[in-house]
Structure formats: C-alpha cells, structure tokens
Design an enzyme around this catalytic site. Sequence first.
Site, PDB file in Angstrom:
ATOM      1  N   ASP A 139       1.070  -1.634   0.116  1.00  0.00           N
ATOM      2  CA  ASP A 139       0.019   0.163  -0.431  1.00  0.00           C
ATOM      3  C   ASP A 139       1.192   1.545  -0.206  1.00  0.00           C
ATOM      4  OD1 ASP A 139      -1.995   1.729   0.626  1.00  0.00           O
ATOM      5  OD2 ASP A 139      -2.202   1.759   2.633  1.00  0.00           O
ATOM      6  N   PHE A 140       0.471   2.232  -0.108  1.00  0.00           N
ATOM      7  CA  PHE A 140       1.197   3.446  -0.218  1.00  0.00           C
ATOM      8  C   PHE A 140       0.604   4.635   1.445  1.00  0.00           C
ATOM      9  CE2 PHE A 140       2.082   7.843  -1.084  1.00  0.00           C
ATOM     10  CZ  PHE A 140       3.492   8.107  -1.296  1.00  0.00           C
TER      11      PHE A 140
END
Length: 254
Positions: A24-25
């Site tokens: 994920d970011f």
Amino acid sequence: MTSHRASLLAPLVADPGGTVLLFDFDGTLSPIVERPDDARPVEGAVDVLTALAGRYRTVGAVSGRPVAFLASQLPGPVVLSGLYGLESQVDGVARARVGTEPWRPVVADAVARAQAADIEGVLVEPKGFSVTLHFRARPKAAAAVTRLAAELADATGLVARPAKMSIELHPPVESDKGLAVRELAEGARGVLYAGDDLGDLPAFAALTDLRAEGVATVSVAVETPELPPEVRAVADLVVPGPAGVVELLRTLLP
C-alpha cells in the site's frame, strides 16, 4: 531479525525470481498526512524499492491513489495498481480496467455535488475514476460525510466504501486490492503484501487463498495509531510504521 520473521521471509529471499513484493502507499510507504497531496515516501523507501525491483520478479504499489500520483512518487521499475485496481501502470504504460472509462463523467458529477455540499472541514479529492471525501481535519463531520456519500451513491450509482477518516465513491466495477494482488501474483511462488487499512483486507484475503494453493506468503500490517484491529488480526508480521516497512525491505536484499 527475529527467528519468526526470518522463517517467514526465508522462502522469498531464497527465490527472488519467483517472488512478488506488494505495498500500500499511504500509511505504509508514506506517513499519514492531513492533506493527501502532501504525502511522500518515507526516507529510504525509494532507494530500497529500486534495489528490490532489480532483484525480485515484481515490486509493486497497490493503492487507492491514482496511478498518476503514484508514478510521481515511486521509482519507474515499480509496477503500479491504483484506485483499488481500477487502473494500472506497467513499464510506463497506463491502463484502465474494462468497464471503468464510462464512469469518468459520473464521478465528475459526484465531485461537483460533493463540493457544492461544502461541509466544513471536509476535503473533496477527485481521482478521475473515483472520489474521496476526507474528514481527517474535522472528525466530527463523519456523520455528515456518511450521509452525503449515501446520497451521492443513490444519485449516481457509485458505490460508497469506508476508509481511514474518509469515504470513497467508486464505480460498480468489480475491483479491489485482492483482485489486483491475484493478478500481479499470477504464477508467483512467493508473495508479500504490506498494508494498514480496511481496504487492504481483500489483499490479505488473497494471500490466504494463495497460501492454500501452495504459495509462500507473508502478510505485513503497518502499525499506526489508526491501524484497524481487523488488519492486525490477519497479519503474519506487524512493523512499526513506514520506517519499519523500509527496515523490513532491507532484510530482503543480499
């Protein structure tokens, strides 16, 4: 490195050509920030991702962010899956999932309606194929945002999804992080995924299915003050924030 962590990562390190590393970011590669545009990868993340991409089969970001934003923040060799898999970029070529493009004007209409609602302290973030209503700056607006999202969903046919201090509106096109992970991991012998939000649960579920199929998998939850207990419960490892992700990634290099 603890013996538990080492044993989980050993099959991936031993088989880099068959291993996929996905992240994920926000909250995972980048600290959570009040304004989405201010998010940046934590120190060391870009360098270690670049190094990993030169060694492992696939290194990718699977995010609710648009691909254009991810491409501006992450190194070129990293494969990108944005908007929960509605769009992707591989080797610099961007693609939208089939059935998504006709919803662009619908999303634009929802953005205009949300902006016109003008709820105090709420940030409306247009993402092309989706829109996010952020109430991080004013948590007391959560109920008003929930009502607005429901009204917009009824009026436009978009689907409302809860996220961290926000609600997102997406086209009713089959796509989530689990599907994105399955696609990127096709044929892999090892898969790692790291995330910190409810939207990451389908990705962790995909890893559970892959493990049942004989793939070596590692689910990593990223500890933040907002880490949902549901995410912690399904993780093989929990690391301390984005800096902990970078430290973990460095252990995957020779």
